[in-house]
Design an enzyme around this catalytic site. Sequence first.
Site, PDB file in Angstrom:
ATOM      1  N   CYS A 120       8.851  -4.129  17.166  1.00  0.00           N
ATOM      2  CA  CYS A 120       8.017  -5.147  17.518  1.00  0.00           C
ATOM      3  C   CYS A 120       7.845  -5.364  19.018  1.00  0.00           C
ATOM      4  O   CYS A 120       6.848  -6.121  19.371  1.00  0.00           O
ATOM      5  CB  CYS A 120       8.543  -6.386  16.843  1.00  0.00           C
ATOM      6  SG  CYS A 120       8.692  -6.454  15.135  1.00  0.00           S
ATOM      7  N   HIS A 261       4.820 -12.568  20.203  1.00  0.00           N
ATOM      8  CA  HIS A 261       4.969 -11.653  19.220  1.00  0.00           C
ATOM      9  C   HIS A 261       5.158 -12.800  17.989  1.00  0.00           C
ATOM     10  O   HIS A 261       6.133 -13.624  17.980  1.00  0.00           O
ATOM     11  CB  HIS A 261       6.470 -10.771  19.069  1.00  0.00           C
ATOM     12  CG  HIS A 261       6.798 -10.140  17.768  1.00  0.00           C
ATOM     13  ND1 HIS A 261       5.658  -9.548  17.019  1.00  0.00           N
ATOM     14  CD2 HIS A 261       7.649 -10.128  16.949  1.00  0.00           C
ATOM     15  CE1 HIS A 261       6.252  -9.122  15.976  1.00  0.00           C
ATOM     16  NE2 HIS A 261       7.487  -9.644  15.926  1.00  0.00           N
ATOM     17  N   ASN A 291       3.438 -11.144  10.230  1.00  0.00           N
ATOM     18  CA  ASN A 291       4.215 -10.269  11.365  1.00  0.00           C
ATOM     19  C   ASN A 291       3.926  -9.020  11.469  1.00  0.00           C
ATOM     20  O   ASN A 291       4.057  -8.191  10.356  1.00  0.00           O
ATOM     21  CB  ASN A 291       5.703 -10.742  11.276  1.00  0.00           C
ATOM     22  CG  ASN A 291       6.588  -9.747  12.293  1.00  0.00           C
ATOM     23  OD1 ASN A 291       6.173  -8.794  12.827  1.00  0.00           O
ATOM     24  ND2 ASN A 291       7.901 -10.186  12.288  1.00  0.00           N
TER      25      ASN A 291
HETATM   26  O1  UT7 Z   1       9.654  -9.278  13.933  1.00  0.00           O
HETATM   27  C1  UT7 Z   1      11.029  -9.169  14.384  1.00  0.00           C
HETATM   28  C2  UT7 Z   1      11.749  -8.803  12.970  1.00  0.00           C
HETATM   29  N1  UT7 Z   1      11.971  -9.916  12.060  1.00  0.00           N
HETATM   30  C3  UT7 Z   1      11.995 -11.153  12.315  1.00  0.00           C
HETATM   31  O2  UT7 Z   1      11.700 -11.891  13.242  1.00  0.00           O
HETATM   32  C4  UT7 Z   1      12.721 -11.942  11.198  1.00  0.00           C
HETATM   33  C5  UT7 Z   1      13.546 -13.145  11.484  1.00  0.00           C
HETATM   34  N2  UT7 Z   1      14.017 -13.820  10.355  1.00  0.00           N
HETATM   35  C6  UT7 Z   1      13.370 -14.607   9.630  1.00  0.00           C
HETATM   36  O3  UT7 Z   1      12.257 -14.644   9.820  1.00  0.00           O
HETATM   37  C7  UT7 Z   1      13.927 -15.307   8.228  1.00  0.00           C
HETATM   38  O4  UT7 Z   1      15.229 -15.049   8.390  1.00  0.00           O
HETATM   39  C8  UT7 Z   1      13.100 -14.982   6.898  1.00  0.00           C
HETATM   40  C9  UT7 Z   1      11.826 -15.424   6.884  1.00  0.00           C
HETATM   41  C10 UT7 Z   1      13.271 -13.454   6.626  1.00  0.00           C
HETATM   42  C11 UT7 Z   1      14.027 -15.660   5.917  1.00  0.00           C
HETATM   43  O5  UT7 Z   1      14.078 -17.080   6.077  1.00  0.00           O
HETATM   44  P1  UT7 Z   1      15.480 -17.751   6.046  1.00  0.00           P
HETATM   45  O6  UT7 Z   1      15.189 -19.214   6.259  1.00  0.00           O
HETATM   46  O7  UT7 Z   1      16.297 -17.084   7.306  1.00  0.00           O
HETATM   47  O8  UT7 Z   1      15.974 -17.586   4.661  1.00  0.00           O
HETATM   48  P2  UT7 Z   1      17.426 -16.822   4.237  1.00  0.00           P
HETATM   49  O9  UT7 Z   1      17.429 -15.514   4.262  1.00  0.00           O
HETATM   50  O10 UT7 Z   1      18.572 -17.742   5.001  1.00  0.00           O
HETATM   51  O11 UT7 Z   1      17.391 -17.479   2.603  1.00  0.00           O
HETATM   52  C12 UT7 Z   1      17.614 -18.875   2.431  1.00  0.00           C
HETATM   53  C13 UT7 Z   1      17.501 -18.851   0.795  1.00  0.00           C
HETATM   54  C14 UT7 Z   1      18.147 -17.578   0.016  1.00  0.00           C
HETATM   55  O12 UT7 Z   1      18.623 -18.465  -1.183  1.00  0.00           O
HETATM   56  P3  UT7 Z   1      20.031 -18.915  -1.309  1.00  0.00           P
HETATM   57  O13 UT7 Z   1      21.101 -18.087  -0.923  1.00  0.00           O
HETATM   58  O14 UT7 Z   1      20.313 -20.112  -0.229  1.00  0.00           O
HETATM   59  O15 UT7 Z   1      20.130 -19.444  -2.686  1.00  0.00           O
HETATM   60  C15 UT7 Z   1      17.423 -16.791  -0.143  1.00  0.00           C
HETATM   61  O16 UT7 Z   1      17.635 -15.896  -1.321  1.00  0.00           O
HETATM   62  O17 UT7 Z   1      15.935 -18.447   0.390  1.00  0.00           O
HETATM   63  C16 UT7 Z   1      16.016 -17.288  -0.574  1.00  0.00           C
HETATM   64  N3  UT7 Z   1      14.783 -16.739  -0.225  1.00  0.00           N
HETATM   65  C17 UT7 Z   1      13.591 -16.776  -0.653  1.00  0.00           C
HETATM   66  N4  UT7 Z   1      13.100 -17.873  -1.614  1.00  0.00           N
HETATM   67  C18 UT7 Z   1      12.156 -17.517  -2.038  1.00  0.00           C
HETATM   68  C19 UT7 Z   1      14.873 -15.437   0.750  1.00  0.00           C
HETATM   69  N5  UT7 Z   1      13.407 -14.873   0.669  1.00  0.00           N
HETATM   70  C20 UT7 Z   1      12.922 -15.780  -0.200  1.00  0.00           C
HETATM   71  C21 UT7 Z   1      11.423 -15.823  -0.648  1.00  0.00           C
HETATM   72  N6  UT7 Z   1      11.030 -16.747  -1.511  1.00  0.00           N
HETATM   73  N7  UT7 Z   1      10.613 -14.997  -0.200  1.00  0.00           N
END
Ligand code: UT7
Length: 334
Positions: A120, A261, A291
């Site tokens: 990125c 970004h 993104n």
């Molecule tokens: O561009 C450079 C590269 N990438 C980034 O900048 C990404 C940086 N990270 C993020 O943007 C975030 O970490 C994500 C958007 C990828 C994920 O969001 P989060 O708030 O960090 O979610 P999490 O991974 O902590 O997951 C929280 C919960 C989990 O469930 P439990 O374990 O709490 O029951 C996940 O399984 O949300 C669940 N979950 C979802 N639920 C519905 C993860 N993805 C999804 C989804 N829909 N798409």
Amino acid sequence: MPTHVPCGVRIAGSGSAVPDKRLTNEDLSKMMDTSDEWIRQRTGISERRIVDPEKGEGQLSLATAAMKNALDNAGMVGSDLDLIINASVTSEMTCPSNACRISAALDAAPAGAFDVLAACSGFVYAINIADSLIRSGRFKSIGVIGCDAMSTAVDYDDRSVAILFGDAAGAVVLARDEDPGRGCIHQVMEADGRTWPSLYIPRKTEDIPANASPRDARLGTLRMDGREVYKFAVTQFKNVIKESLDATGLTVDDVAQFVCHQSNIRIIESAKEKLGLPDDKVYINIDKFGNSSAGSVGLCFDQLWQAGKIKEGDIVVLVAFGGGMTWSSSVWKV
Ligand code: UT7
């Protein structure tokens, strides 16, 4: 030996390209266990654009279209360029670089051509490299493209990755300028390679870190530990903006636009809050385009440029972080 006369760099033109095909949160919620509400709350995204491979679309077509638009905007053609730099992690092949194929499509030979791999951060790395090469006296006009067709690398069975990414390209034509004060006045290009397992695209089983989950055995697709990347980014993003301001002695008031970004709206909002960046100086388009990795900063830049919100004499700060982990900034006097 001719003596090198100090010079600056101007942005001669800007362009971008996005595919026509929309992938909305509603579409994704039919494909996997997710919802429009979750995606909007956690990322700020409502829809993203994705290429249609059946129509022959991919990184190459998007990047070429963006570069062509930037050349048109500059009133130039491919043969006016003496170098093309294409930043991407989704070029169709590793040999040749897509920069060479973009050069072929735009009749730019014998311009030099190479791809930059900085995920990125790619567009910001590439614009920094191009500015330095022009200042070196060796090049006069360089086409810089940031483009990713992330939909070609996303595992649509992995909901934490699939909801985040879209496809886009942004490009600029940089040209030598007599005023050495014009162009990039400060740049950061850094990385911490120890953190690479947070974000990678494995080609073979040996590439997969020993402690990865079985799900991570999907070769050729992006593996991401979203939480790790988030933790890293939320601090590093703010730090690199602050470092750029401190190093140049500029204040937020001096800057016309922070071109960020579009990683996740929460990461951008956090930096805005901690550094006191006003809404009208931080352009947001993640709601419509997701993104788009190396595409995002160039796409934002072009949308601001075409809207007349970046003008000659403005100070603009470009900033990105991404896989590697890499991070980069570029402070410009336009
Ligand atoms: O561009 C450079 C590269 N990438 C980034 O900048 C990404 C940086 N990270 C993020 O943007 C975030 O970490 C994500 C958007 C990828 C994920 O969001 P989060 O708030 O960090 O979610 P999490 O991974 O902590 O997951 C929280 C919960 C989990 O469930 P439990 O374990 O709490 O029951 C996940 O399984 O949300 C669940 N979950 C979802 N639920 C519905 C993860 N993805 C999804 C989804 N829909 N798409």
